[in-house]
Scaffold this motif. Structure first.
Motif, PDB file in Angstrom:
ATOM      1  N   GLU A  60       2.311 -16.270   7.387  1.00 26.82           N
ATOM      2  CA  GLU A  60       2.179 -14.981   8.084  1.00 26.82           C
ATOM      3  C   GLU A  60       3.198 -13.983   7.557  1.00 26.82           C
ATOM      4  N   VAL A  61       4.428 -14.442   7.371  1.00 27.17           N
ATOM      5  CA  VAL A  61       5.476 -13.557   6.848  1.00 27.17           C
ATOM      6  C   VAL A  61       5.113 -13.113   5.433  1.00 27.17           C
ATOM      7  N   LEU A  62       4.602 -14.035   4.627  1.00 24.59           N
ATOM      8  CA  LEU A  62       4.199 -13.691   3.265  1.00 24.59           C
ATOM      9  C   LEU A  62       3.068 -12.662   3.262  1.00 24.59           C
ATOM     10  N   SER A  63       2.065 -12.873   4.128  1.00 23.21           N
ATOM     11  CA  SER A  63       0.963 -11.903   4.179  1.00 23.21           C
ATOM     12  C   SER A  63       1.459 -10.550   4.677  1.00 23.21           C
ATOM     13  N   ASP A  64       2.377 -10.533   5.651  1.00 24.29           N
ATOM     14  CA  ASP A  64       2.963  -9.272   6.121  1.00 24.29           C
ATOM     15  C   ASP A  64       3.743  -8.595   5.002  1.00 24.29           C
ATOM     16  N   TYR A  65       4.488  -9.388   4.255  1.00 24.12           N
ATOM     17  CA  TYR A  65       5.270  -8.847   3.129  1.00 24.12           C
ATOM     18  C   TYR A  65       4.349  -8.249   2.077  1.00 24.12           C
ATOM     19  N   GLN A  66       3.279  -8.991   1.735  1.00 21.44           N
ATOM     20  CA  GLN A  66       2.343  -8.489   0.733  1.00 21.44           C
ATOM     21  C   GLN A  66       1.647  -7.220   1.223  1.00 21.44           C
ATOM     22  N   LYS A  67       1.317  -7.168   2.517  1.00 20.36           N
ATOM     23  CA  LYS A  67       0.702  -5.966   3.070  1.00 20.36           C
ATOM     24  C   LYS A  67       1.689  -4.803   3.016  1.00 20.36           C
ATOM     25  N   ALA A  68       2.951  -5.065   3.340  1.00 23.93           N
ATOM     26  CA  ALA A  68       3.965  -4.007   3.283  1.00 23.93           C
ATOM     27  C   ALA A  68       4.137  -3.508   1.857  1.00 23.93           C
ATOM     28  N   ILE A  69       4.126  -4.415   0.891  1.00 27.50           N
ATOM     29  CA  ILE A  69       4.234  -4.020  -0.522  1.00 27.50           C
ATOM     30  C   ILE A  69       3.027  -3.168  -0.913  1.00 27.50           C
ATOM     31  N   ALA A  70       1.826  -3.597  -0.515  1.00 30.54           N
ATOM     32  CA  ALA A  70       0.621  -2.841  -0.848  1.00 30.54           C
ATOM     33  C   ALA A  70       0.661  -1.455  -0.205  1.00 30.54           C
ATOM     34  N   ASP A  71       1.105  -1.389   1.064  1.00 26.09           N
ATOM     35  CA  ASP A  71       1.222  -0.095   1.744  1.00 26.09           C
ATOM     36  C   ASP A  71       2.244   0.788   1.051  1.00 26.09           C
ATOM     37  N   ALA A  72       3.370   0.208   0.652  1.00 23.91           N
ATOM     38  CA  ALA A  72       4.411   0.985  -0.033  1.00 23.91           C
ATOM     39  C   ALA A  72       3.889   1.502  -1.372  1.00 23.91           C
ATOM     40  N   ARG A  73       3.150   0.665  -2.102  1.00 21.91           N
ATOM     41  CA  ARG A  73       2.581   1.107  -3.373  1.00 21.91           C
ATOM     42  C   ARG A  73       1.578   2.238  -3.156  1.00 21.91           C
ATOM     43  N   ALA A  74       0.740   2.079  -2.124  1.00 21.70           N
ATOM     44  CA  ALA A  74      -0.259   3.112  -1.844  1.00 21.70           C
ATOM     45  C   ALA A  74       0.421   4.428  -1.475  1.00 21.70           C
ATOM     46  N   SER A  75       1.441   4.363  -0.632  1.00 21.07           N
ATOM     47  CA  SER A  75       2.133   5.602  -0.248  1.00 21.07           C
ATOM     48  C   SER A  75       2.889   6.189  -1.436  1.00 21.07           C
ATOM     49  N   ALA A  76       3.432   5.342  -2.292  1.00 17.19           N
ATOM     50  CA  ALA A  76       4.128   5.845  -3.481  1.00 17.19           C
ATOM     51  C   ALA A  76       3.131   6.523  -4.424  1.00 17.19           C
ATOM     52  N   LEU A  77       1.955   5.918  -4.602  1.00 16.45           N
ATOM     53  CA  LEU A  77       0.935   6.531  -5.443  1.00 16.45           C
ATOM     54  C   LEU A  77       0.454   7.851  -4.845  1.00 16.45           C
ATOM     55  N   ALA A  78       0.307   7.878  -3.516  1.00 13.72           N
ATOM     56  CA  ALA A  78      -0.114   9.122  -2.864  1.00 13.72           C
ATOM     57  C   ALA A  78       0.952  10.196  -3.048  1.00 13.72           C
ATOM     58  N   ALA A  79       2.215   9.829  -2.875  1.00 11.11           N
ATOM     59  CA  ALA A  79       3.301  10.791  -3.067  1.00 11.11           C
ATOM     60  C   ALA A  79       3.354  11.257  -4.520  1.00 11.11           C
ATOM     61  N   LEU A  80       3.147  10.340  -5.440  1.00 11.49           N
ATOM     62  CA  LEU A  80       3.140  10.687  -6.866  1.00 11.49           C
ATOM     63  C   LEU A  80       1.986  11.634  -7.180  1.00 11.49           C
ATOM     64  N   LYS A  81       0.809  11.356  -6.624  1.00 17.03           N
ATOM     65  CA  LYS A  81      -0.342  12.224  -6.845  1.00 17.03           C
ATOM     66  C   LYS A  81      -0.076  13.596  -6.244  1.00 17.03           C
ATOM     67  N   GLU A  82       0.487  13.612  -5.047  1.00 18.45           N
ATOM     68  CA  GLU A  82       0.800  14.892  -4.398  1.00 18.45           C
ATOM     69  C   GLU A  82       1.799  15.680  -5.234  1.00 18.45           C
ATOM     70  N   SER A  83       2.821  15.008  -5.730  1.00 14.12           N
ATOM     71  CA  SER A  83       3.809  15.675  -6.580  1.00 14.12           C
ATOM     72  C   SER A  83       3.162  16.189  -7.859  1.00 14.12           C
ATOM     73  N   ALA A  84       2.296  15.376  -8.464  1.00 13.77           N
ATOM     74  CA  ALA A  84       1.613  15.796  -9.685  1.00 13.77           C
ATOM     75  C   ALA A  84       0.723  17.012  -9.408  1.00 13.77           C
ATOM     76  N   ASP A  85       0.045  17.005  -8.262  1.00 18.06           N
ATOM     77  CA  ASP A  85      -0.793  18.148  -7.904  1.00 18.06           C
ATOM     78  C   ASP A  85       0.053  19.402  -7.699  1.00 18.06           C
ATOM     79  N   GLU A  86       1.209  19.238  -7.025  1.00 17.20           N
ATOM     80  CA  GLU A  86       2.107  20.378  -6.822  1.00 17.20           C
ATOM     81  C   GLU A  86       2.611  20.915  -8.156  1.00 17.20           C
ATOM     82  N   ILE A  87       2.997  19.995  -9.030  1.00 17.51           N
ATOM     83  CA  ILE A  87       3.497  20.406 -10.352  1.00 17.51           C
ATOM     84  C   ILE A  87       2.383  21.106 -11.126  1.00 17.51           C
ATOM     85  N   ALA A  88       1.159  20.574 -11.044  1.00 13.15           N
ATOM     86  CA  ALA A  88       0.032  21.207 -11.732  1.00 13.15           C
ATOM     87  C   ALA A  88      -0.239  22.597 -11.157  1.00 13.15           C
TER      88      ALA A  88
END
Length: 164
Positions: free
Chosen positions: A63-91
């Motif tokens: 359970e802890v491992l699945s929670d950790y993997q979900k947290a990692i996936a969520d962090a990656r998704a939010s990082a990608l969203a922030a990166l896309k938002e930053s790229a859009d702002e820069i564009a």
């Protein structure tokens, strides 16, 4: 040796064999075997408890491992969203700056074209004056007489108008 004298001691040997066997059986049944049984039951209970605890810990770890993997996936998704938002702002900023630069360049180009056109007009006016003077001088030398400036000017206008 008494073991080989079977008739005299046979009955007493059987008696003592039965007494010794009974005493050993009683001691084993009442003292040793219950202790061994309780020790074996205690070990079995401890092992089964440890196995249950290990299974529970394994499930918790999964359970802890699945929670950790979900947290990692969520962090990656939010990082990608922030990166896309930053790229859009820069564009967007780049596009805005490019539009401003294009507007400034168009303004400067228009100013430069206006200056070029003004210089061309001024040069054309001077060319006419120079052409009239040169034509008058050349005609004067060729004919040997002075030609009026109005006639030369009219001829230059005709020549420039005919070419232009």
């Amino acid at each position: 040796m008494p073991q080989f004298e079977q008739i005299d001691t046979f009955v007493s040997q059987i008696f003592w064999l039965i007494v010794t066997f009974g005493a050993l059986y009683f001691l084993m049944a009442k003292l040793a075997l219950p202790r061994l049984t309780s020790i074996l039951e205690e070990r079995e209970n401890r092992v089964s408890g440890d196995l249950e605890k290990a299974e529970r810990l394994k499930q918790e770890a999964e359970e802890v491992l699945s929670d950790y993997q979900k947290a990692i996936a969520d962090a990656r998704a939010s990082a990608l969203a922030a990166l896309k938002e930053s790229a859009d702002e820069i564009a967007a900023i780049g596009a805005k700056r490019q539009a401003e630069f294009d507007a400034q360049l168009a303004d400067k180009t228009q100013i430069a074209e206006d200056k070029i056109n003004a210089a061309r007009s001024e040069a054309m006016e001077h060319i006419k004056d120079v052409a009239v003077e040169v034509a008058a001088a050349a005609t004067g030398k060729l004919l040997g007489s002075d030609v009026t400036e109005s006639k030369v000017s009219k001829a230059v206008d005709d020549a420039l108008g005919g070419k232009g």
